[in-house]
Design a protein around this motif. Structure first.
Motif, PDB file in Angstrom:
ATOM      1  N   GLN A   1      95.889  35.209 -25.128  1.00 47.61           N
ATOM      2  CA  GLN A   1      95.399  34.006 -25.566  1.00 47.61           C
ATOM      3  C   GLN A   1      96.494  32.707 -24.922  1.00 47.61           C
ATOM      4  O   GLN A   1      97.976  32.173 -24.854  1.00 47.61           O
ATOM      5  N   LEU A   2      95.939  31.822 -25.099  1.00 49.28           N
ATOM      6  CA  LEU A   2      97.324  30.584 -23.543  1.00 49.28           C
ATOM      7  C   LEU A   2      97.731  29.700 -25.289  1.00 49.28           C
ATOM      8  O   LEU A   2      97.051  29.390 -25.920  1.00 49.28           O
ATOM      9  N   ALA A  24     104.037  27.382 -20.461  1.00 51.91           N
ATOM     10  CA  ALA A  24     102.663  28.451 -20.500  1.00 51.91           C
ATOM     11  C   ALA A  24     102.594  29.887 -20.825  1.00 51.91           C
ATOM     12  O   ALA A  24     103.506  30.396 -19.571  1.00 51.91           O
ATOM     13  N   SER A  25     101.723  30.051 -21.322  1.00 50.72           N
ATOM     14  CA  SER A  25     101.393  31.714 -21.662  1.00 50.72           C
ATOM     15  C   SER A  25     100.220  32.021 -21.877  1.00 50.72           C
ATOM     16  O   SER A  25      99.355  30.236 -22.104  1.00 50.72           O
ATOM     17  N   GLY A  26      99.843  32.811 -21.412  1.00 51.53           N
ATOM     18  CA  GLY A  26      98.152  32.963 -21.408  1.00 51.53           C
ATOM     19  C   GLY A  26      96.743  32.688 -20.575  1.00 51.53           C
ATOM     20  O   GLY A  26      96.164  32.540 -20.144  1.00 51.53           O
ATOM     21  N   TYR A 118      93.449  21.932 -24.862  1.00 52.06           N
ATOM     22  CA  TYR A 118      94.617  22.932 -25.936  1.00 52.06           C
ATOM     23  C   TYR A 118      96.241  22.198 -25.982  1.00 52.06           C
ATOM     24  O   TYR A 118      96.567  21.382 -24.513  1.00 52.06           O
ATOM     25  N   TRP A 119      96.333  22.089 -26.411  1.00 60.58           N
ATOM     26  CA  TRP A 119      97.670  21.832 -26.859  1.00 60.58           C
ATOM     27  C   TRP A 119      99.438  22.280 -26.835  1.00 60.58           C
ATOM     28  O   TRP A 119      99.162  23.229 -27.988  1.00 60.58           O
ATOM     29  N   GLY A 120     100.091  21.727 -27.110  1.00 57.99           N
ATOM     30  CA  GLY A 120     101.807  21.974 -27.178  1.00 57.99           C
ATOM     31  C   GLY A 120     101.888  22.083 -29.054  1.00 57.99           C
ATOM     32  O   GLY A 120     101.354  20.517 -29.426  1.00 57.99           O
ATOM     33  N   GLN A 121     102.993  21.604 -30.232  1.00 57.03           N
ATOM     34  CA  GLN A 121     103.114  21.412 -30.452  1.00 57.03           C
ATOM     35  C   GLN A 121     104.091  20.078 -30.942  1.00 57.03           C
ATOM     36  O   GLN A 121     104.466  19.750 -31.779  1.00 57.03           O
ATOM     37  N   GLY A 122     104.539  19.969 -30.000  1.00 60.97           N
ATOM     38  CA  GLY A 122     104.946  18.614 -29.376  1.00 60.97           C
ATOM     39  C   GLY A 122     106.863  19.223 -29.582  1.00 60.97           C
ATOM     40  O   GLY A 122     107.275  19.642 -30.022  1.00 60.97           O
TER      41      GLY A 122
END
Length: 129
Positions: A1-2, A24-26, A118-122
């Motif tokens: 999972q990215l 980053a992972s996945g 694909y986005w991070g949570q900030g």
């Protein structure tokens, strides 16, 4: 999972510096372009910087050129945003995002938020005295 996880935000005085991290992972950075974006209250999310999947190309918004620098460490699968000479108008939530190379070109990246899925949570950055 990215997955993308930002860190490094905080409160800093005008003229100060911060370094944001995007873990980053996945997936591996060599396969994805990474973009940095920010969103201030009441404003649209805007592109700040990006780095291409082959690490050769970087782009910056005019508002941060000469002050911000994007880099990456493929060994740790982490992208960084070094922010210097910070101004109050840099205050925003900062996000990193990933997507396969734009048009399949590994040496290309764009700062349009519409090109990233694909986005991070900030992480919050506040520049204030």
């Amino acid at each position: 999972q990215l997955q993308l996880v930002e860190s490094g935000g905080g409160l800093v005085q005008p003229g100060g510096s911060l370094r944001l991290s995007c873990a980053a992972s996945g997936f591996t950075l060599e396969d994805y372009a990474i973009g940095w974006f920010r969103q201030a209250p009441g404003k649209e999310r805007e592109g700040v910087s990006c780095i291409s999947s082959n690490g050769v190309t970087t782009n910056y918004a005019d508002s941060v050129k000469g002050r911000f620098a994007v880099s990456r460490d493929t060994a740790s699968n982490t992208v960084y945003l070094q922010m210097n000479s910070l101004k109050p108008e840099d205050t925003a939530v900062y996000y990193c995002a990933a997507d396969p190379p734009y048009l399949g070109i590994q040496a290309m990246c764009v700062t349009s938020r519409y090109e990233y899925n694909y986005w991070g949570q900030g992480t919050q950055v506040t520049v204030s005295s």
